[in-house]
Motif scaffolding. Structure first.
Motif, PDB file in Angstrom:
ATOM      1  N   LEU A 181       0.765  -1.316   0.127  1.00 33.22           N
ATOM      2  CA  LEU A 181       0.064   0.015   0.121  1.00 33.22           C
ATOM      3  C   LEU A 181       1.015   1.429   0.086  1.00 33.22           C
ATOM      4  N   VAL A 182       2.046   1.078   0.014  1.00 33.40           N
ATOM      5  CA  VAL A 182       2.845   2.286   0.000  1.00 33.40           C
ATOM      6  C   VAL A 182       3.065   3.304  -1.115  1.00 33.40           C
ATOM      7  N   HIS A 183       2.577   2.501  -2.272  1.00 36.23           N
ATOM      8  CA  HIS A 183       2.591   3.454  -3.287  1.00 36.23           C
ATOM      9  C   HIS A 183       1.167   3.928  -3.714  1.00 36.23           C
ATOM     10  N   ILE A 184       0.153   3.450  -2.967  1.00 30.35           N
ATOM     11  CA  ILE A 184      -1.336   3.910  -3.393  1.00 30.35           C
ATOM     12  C   ILE A 184      -1.300   5.551  -3.173  1.00 30.35           C
ATOM     13  N   GLY A 185      -2.305   5.961  -4.238  1.00 29.46           N
ATOM     14  CA  GLY A 185      -2.579   7.294  -4.425  1.00 29.46           C
ATOM     15  C   GLY A 185      -3.768   7.731  -5.109  1.00 29.46           C
ATOM     16  N   GLY A 187      -6.168   8.145  -8.099  1.00 25.24           N
ATOM     17  CA  GLY A 187      -6.381   7.477  -9.272  1.00 25.24           C
ATOM     18  C   GLY A 187      -6.374   5.900  -9.141  1.00 25.24           C
ATOM     19  N   ASP A 188      -6.047   5.390  -7.815  1.00 21.66           N
ATOM     20  CA  ASP A 188      -5.984   3.968  -7.300  1.00 21.66           C
ATOM     21  C   ASP A 188      -7.272   3.620  -6.806  1.00 21.66           C
ATOM     22  N   VAL A 189      -7.679   2.396  -6.540  1.00 20.23           N
ATOM     23  CA  VAL A 189      -8.882   2.029  -5.872  1.00 20.23           C
ATOM     24  C   VAL A 189      -8.545   0.570  -4.814  1.00 20.23           C
ATOM     25  N   LEU A 190      -8.832   0.719  -3.643  1.00 22.41           N
ATOM     26  CA  LEU A 190      -8.784  -0.154  -2.757  1.00 22.41           C
ATOM     27  C   LEU A 190     -10.059  -0.912  -2.424  1.00 22.41           C
ATOM     28  N   LEU A 191     -10.217  -2.179  -2.782  1.00 23.97           N
ATOM     29  CA  LEU A 191     -11.321  -3.287  -2.859  1.00 23.97           C
ATOM     30  C   LEU A 191     -11.065  -3.996  -1.381  1.00 23.97           C
ATOM     31  N   ALA A 192     -11.707  -3.608  -0.489  1.00 25.91           N
ATOM     32  CA  ALA A 192     -11.731  -4.280   0.932  1.00 25.91           C
ATOM     33  C   ALA A 192     -12.717  -5.192   1.286  1.00 25.91           C
ATOM     34  N   PHE A 193     -12.439  -6.568   1.645  1.00 26.77           N
ATOM     35  CA  PHE A 193     -13.309  -7.354   2.307  1.00 26.77           C
ATOM     36  C   PHE A 193     -13.464  -7.193   3.716  1.00 26.77           C
ATOM     37  N   ALA A 206      -7.420   0.838   5.264  1.00 24.64           N
ATOM     38  CA  ALA A 206      -8.323   1.526   4.328  1.00 24.64           C
ATOM     39  C   ALA A 206      -8.313   3.126   4.656  1.00 24.64           C
ATOM     40  N   GLN A 207      -8.041   3.519   5.921  1.00 27.09           N
ATOM     41  CA  GLN A 207      -7.922   4.602   6.440  1.00 27.09           C
ATOM     42  C   GLN A 207      -6.702   5.354   5.744  1.00 27.09           C
ATOM     43  N   PHE A 208      -5.749   4.408   5.713  1.00 27.23           N
ATOM     44  CA  PHE A 208      -4.268   5.063   5.079  1.00 27.23           C
ATOM     45  C   PHE A 208      -4.712   5.220   3.612  1.00 27.23           C
ATOM     46  N   LYS A 211      -6.621   8.519   3.085  1.00 31.25           N
ATOM     47  CA  LYS A 211      -5.572   9.512   3.447  1.00 31.25           C
ATOM     48  C   LYS A 211      -4.710  10.133   2.187  1.00 31.25           C
ATOM     49  N   HIS A 212      -4.378   9.059   1.401  1.00 33.41           N
ATOM     50  CA  HIS A 212      -3.818   9.314   0.399  1.00 33.41           C
ATOM     51  C   HIS A 212      -4.546   9.500  -0.978  1.00 33.41           C
ATOM     52  N   LYS A 213      -5.602   9.786  -0.759  1.00 36.05           N
ATOM     53  CA  LYS A 213      -6.915  10.169  -1.895  1.00 36.05           C
ATOM     54  C   LYS A 213      -7.046   8.876  -2.865  1.00 36.05           C
ATOM     55  N   ALA A 214      -6.948   7.751  -2.200  1.00 31.95           N
ATOM     56  CA  ALA A 214      -7.345   6.605  -3.113  1.00 31.95           C
ATOM     57  C   ALA A 214      -8.926   6.257  -3.069  1.00 31.95           C
ATOM     58  N   GLY A 215      -9.376   5.720  -3.886  1.00 27.11           N
ATOM     59  CA  GLY A 215     -11.175   5.282  -3.633  1.00 27.11           C
ATOM     60  C   GLY A 215     -10.960   4.254  -2.901  1.00 27.11           C
ATOM     61  N   VAL A 216     -12.101   4.048  -2.069  1.00 25.55           N
ATOM     62  CA  VAL A 216     -12.342   2.690  -1.118  1.00 25.55           C
ATOM     63  C   VAL A 216     -13.623   2.120  -1.547  1.00 25.55           C
TER      64      VAL A 216
END
Length: 289
Positions: A181-185, A187-193, A206-208, A211-216
């Motif tokens: 997750l270090v490189h997330i920013g 334009g990226d999306v996190l899909l979390a179960f 998810a909070q991280f 914080k770095h402006k990724a979609g969740v």
């Protein structure tokens, strides 16, 4: 889920999307704690939402009620109506379970979860998430504990149709996930179960990402689940079970529904599916290649 889909639930969802900061706080509290909201005095509600009692009263008027008391009565009535089918289903399962073997009873829960999920999942919700995934620079897929198998399944399905897919944890757990997750920013999306028992580390990651402006995007079981407040989009998969911490049957169905929605969302994905079949043809049983 039934409460969120009610008329009052939709009003609260609208406030949550477009209201002021204080009104969003109240709407979020009521959507996450509808049962508690029916019993709280206005002072207790204000304390729970960290706003003033005047703000609570103004919120009630702004969404169409004469007073806080009227809003609380409507909340109770809506919740009662929403819960009737659920209680009926639970009672029905309980009655049948007395004559069923444990395995048969588990199958009953699986069927009930599929029916509940099917009733609450809209194509619009699937299309919104599919569109978010399609436009992402990198799609990160996260599941810890028992949810890691869901993350692996979804990542495998997404790989042919996304620019870059990262299965975050795998067998490595939170430390490996955090490293990815270090490189997330932006334009990226996190899909979390996130299913019972809820893993606190999923929320922290998810909070991280936020914080770095990724979609969740959360795939979870109920509107009161802890991931809901952290997410831009939520897909619900009912996970109730009489013995296990949670059932995964409906989650698999949601994964398949999401992937299918993504695949047919544009002609480019149809072509990618054809290319994938061509690439795999030589490795399949019975192939003449």
């Amino acid at each position: 889920m039934a409460f969120v889909q009610s008329a009052l639930g939709r009003v609260l969802a609208g406030v949550l999307a477009e209201g002021s900061a204080s009104h969003r706080s109240i709407a979020d509290y009521l959507m996450r704690n509808p049962m508690r909201g029916t019993a709280l005095k206005i002072e207790e509600m204000a304390e729970g939402c960290q706003v003033s009692t005047a703000t609570i009263s103004r919120f009630a008027r702004d969404i169409g009620f004469a007073s806080y008391g009227a809003m609380r009565s409507a909340l109770a009535e809506t919740l009662h109506s929403a819960m009737q089918p659920v209680e009926k289903l639970r009672s029905s399962i309980a009655r049948r379970n007395s004559a069923l073997s444990p395995g048969q009873a588990s199958m009953e829960y699986a069927g009930a979860n599929l029916a509940t999920t099917h009733g609450g999942l809209t194509q619009q919700a699937l299309d919104d998430v599919a569109r978010r995934i399609s436009g992402a620079r990198t799609v990160y897929v996260l599941g810890l504990g028992m949810s890691s198998c869901f993350a692996s399944m979804l990542a495998l399905h997404l790989q042919p149709f996304c620019q870059h897919v990262v299965e975050m944890a795998g067998p490595g757990g939170t430390e490996i996930a955090a490293g990815h997750l270090v490189h997330i920013g932006p334009g990226d999306v996190l899909l979390a179960f996130s299913f019972p028992r809820y893993a606190a580390d999923v929320m922290r990651l998810a909070q991280f990402a936020r914080k770095h402006k990724a979609g969740v995007v959360a795939i979870t079981d109920t509107p009161s689940a802890p991931m809901v407040a952290l997410s831009d989009h939520v897909l619900y998969a009912s996970a109730a079970h009489g013995v296990l911490p949670s059932s995964g049957v409906a989650t698999v169905a949601v994964i398949e529904a999401l992937v299918v929605s993504l695949m047919v969302s544009n002609k480019a994905n149809v072509k990618k599916a054809a290319r994938l079949s061509e690439a795999l043809a030589g490795y399949l049983l019975g192939s003449t290649v």
